[in-house]
Enzyme design. Structure first.
Site, mmCIF file in Angstrom:
data_model
loop_
_atom_site.group_PDB
_atom_site.id
_atom_site.type_symbol
_atom_site.label_atom_id
_atom_site.label_comp_id
_atom_site.label_asym_id
_atom_site.label_seq_id
_atom_site.Cartn_x
_atom_site.Cartn_y
_atom_site.Cartn_z
ATOM 1 N N GLU A 17 51.223 33.856 43.110
ATOM 2 C CA GLU A 17 50.964 34.408 44.435
ATOM 3 C C GLU A 17 51.804 33.732 45.523
ATOM 4 O O GLU A 17 51.475 33.807 46.711
ATOM 5 C CB GLU A 17 49.481 34.286 44.747
ATOM 6 C CG GLU A 17 48.606 35.064 43.769
ATOM 7 C CD GLU A 17 47.130 34.872 44.015
ATOM 8 O OE1 GLU A 17 46.598 35.537 44.905
ATOM 9 O OE2 GLU A 17 46.518 34.049 43.320
ATOM 10 N N SER A 198 44.310 37.681 43.563
ATOM 11 C CA SER A 198 45.060 38.861 43.993
ATOM 12 C C SER A 198 45.208 39.903 42.890
ATOM 13 O O SER A 198 46.187 40.643 42.855
ATOM 14 C CB SER A 198 46.445 38.458 44.530
ATOM 15 O OG SER A 198 46.323 37.759 45.740
ATOM 16 N N GLU A 229 32.050 43.935 32.571
ATOM 17 C CA GLU A 229 31.721 45.353 32.489
ATOM 18 C C GLU A 229 32.256 46.075 33.722
ATOM 19 O O GLU A 229 32.336 45.500 34.814
ATOM 20 C CB GLU A 229 30.210 45.537 32.416
ATOM 21 C CG GLU A 229 29.469 45.114 33.676
ATOM 22 C CD GLU A 229 27.989 45.437 33.647
ATOM 23 O OE1 GLU A 229 27.615 46.420 32.977
ATOM 24 O OE2 GLU A 229 27.213 44.702 34.282
ATOM 25 N N SER A 338 45.349 43.105 55.021
ATOM 26 C CA SER A 338 44.267 42.352 54.381
ATOM 27 C C SER A 338 42.928 42.655 55.036
ATOM 28 O O SER A 338 42.833 42.892 56.234
ATOM 29 C CB SER A 338 44.536 40.853 54.467
ATOM 30 O OG SER A 338 45.661 40.505 53.706
#
Length: 370
Positions: A17, A198, A229, A338
């Site tokens: 990242e 991310s 799940e 963001s």
């Protein structure tokens, strides 16, 4: 005249990242209150070297088309040192001398992923006696490790998704048993690096014959995996949370991620590269009772993890109104797309004021055990 506060913006890092961190640092340095704060750029290259970055160059870091910014390896190496009276100092190594010394009062670390968001650099700041924005060592480490995070939240009575943890040894030596444990979750499911961020390295698996390839892909980023799940038909809701500064945590209005393509999920490209893959509803529509219940879960998650400063709490809300914790992110992105700054802007706290609040929180907290 009030003394100006020197903020060391620490960014980049030796993780997948790195580029996102550089983009985030550019955004924060452009928005920071220049009347109160002086910025000192402290970069970490992809190879892990520390370097100094002039403030004007730091402010210029941004996405160019589809290209994300990245630190060059050609800079001279820098080093972080204790300050003489609190704070710290950064200096560049030139032969056998230290040059270009800069003292700073507080670190604003914008590192994402391993070796930055996971408690490692927070531990270094603690050893230096340096105040810093965000959560401490334990909350950062546990928040970064999805396995430890989920175990901790479950022990705190917070609702979450069913999951299975698979270590490298288990996959190599107990593969069939691991596959059997995973199969009990049912399909579809998600295979994730346990300590990634991310959405890097994540695969949605719809059938059993896709599992092994997804595991091998995730192991490129982390030998420890979490398999979850898939919560079908759930809304993906996010809350931004700020430390309460002596009171309960502050929780923003809710936001929602809506993928434009059916069956897609919110991956790295959707978050940082493409503006077309997902719609971010800020704020999103939600009846008052559900919003209060979901916000309460977000605040309880923040407190249960021992978070400080800031966090984004991601929730699933099922069709019948159950609220499940997906994860907590103790260093959410600050890019223009963001959720964290967007949610606070919708809640009445603009980007510059938000940054100031976080720095003030860091300065108010004592160093050492607290």
């Amino acid at each position: 005249m009030t003394q100006r506060i020197r903020v060391g913006i620490v960014f980049g890092g030796a993780s997948s990242e790195h580029d996102v961190s550089c983009m985030t640092a550019g955004g924060v340095s452009r928005a920071i209150d220049a009347d109160r704060f002086d910025v000192i750029g402290i970069g970490i290259t992809p190879s892990g070297r520390w370097v100094q970055v002039p403030a004007d160059e730091l402010r210029a870091l941004r996405k160019q088309g589809d290209e994300l910014p990245r630190l060059s390896e050609s800079r001279a190496t820098a080093v972080l040192l204790p300050g003489e009276a609190g704070g710290a100092r950064v200096a560049t190594i030139e032969g056998d001398r230290l040059v270009d010394l800069h003292d700073f009062d507080v670190a604003f670390t914008l590192l994402h992923g391993p070796f930055g968001e996971d408690g490692t650099i927070q531990g270094m700041f603690e050893l230096l006696g340096l105040r810093y924005v965000g959560s401490g060592v334990a909350a950062s480490a546990n928040g970064m490790d999805k396995d430890l995070m989920k175990r901790h939240l479950s022990a705190s009575g917070l609702p979450g998704c069913r999951f299975v943890t698979v270590t490298d040894r288990q996959w190599r030596q107990q593969r069939e048993q691991s596959i059997d444990r995973i199969a009990k979750l049912g399909y579809p499911l998600f295979v994730k690096p346990a300590r990634g961020g991310s959405s890097v390295g994540i695969t949605k698996v719809d059938r059993a014959d896709e599992l092994e390839q997804a595991v091998l892909f995730a192991q490129k980023f982390d030998p420890k995996l979490v398999v979850e799940e898939a919560v079908l038909g759930a809304r993906e809701i996010e809350f931004a949370v700020l430390g309460g500064r002596g009171a309960a945590p502050r929780v923003s209005l809710p936001g929602e991620i809506v993928m434009r393509e059916a069956g897609a999920f919110y991956d790295f490209d959707a978050k940082y590269v493409s503006d077309d893959d997902a719609a971010l509803l800020v704020p999103t529509e939600m009846d008052d009772d559900l919003r209060r219940r979901a916000a309460d879960v977000a605040a309880r998650t923040f407190e249960a993890m021992g978070a400080e400063g800031l966090a984004r709490v991601d929730l699933f809300i099922t069709a019948d109104g159950h609220v499940l914790v997906n994860e907590i992110n103790t260093m959410p992105g600050f890019t223009h797309i963001s959720m964290f700054p967007s949610l606070w802007a919708a809640s009445g706290l603009d980007y510059t004021t938000l940054i100031t609040d976080l720095i003030d929180q860091a300065l108010e907290r004592p160093v050492g055990l607290r």
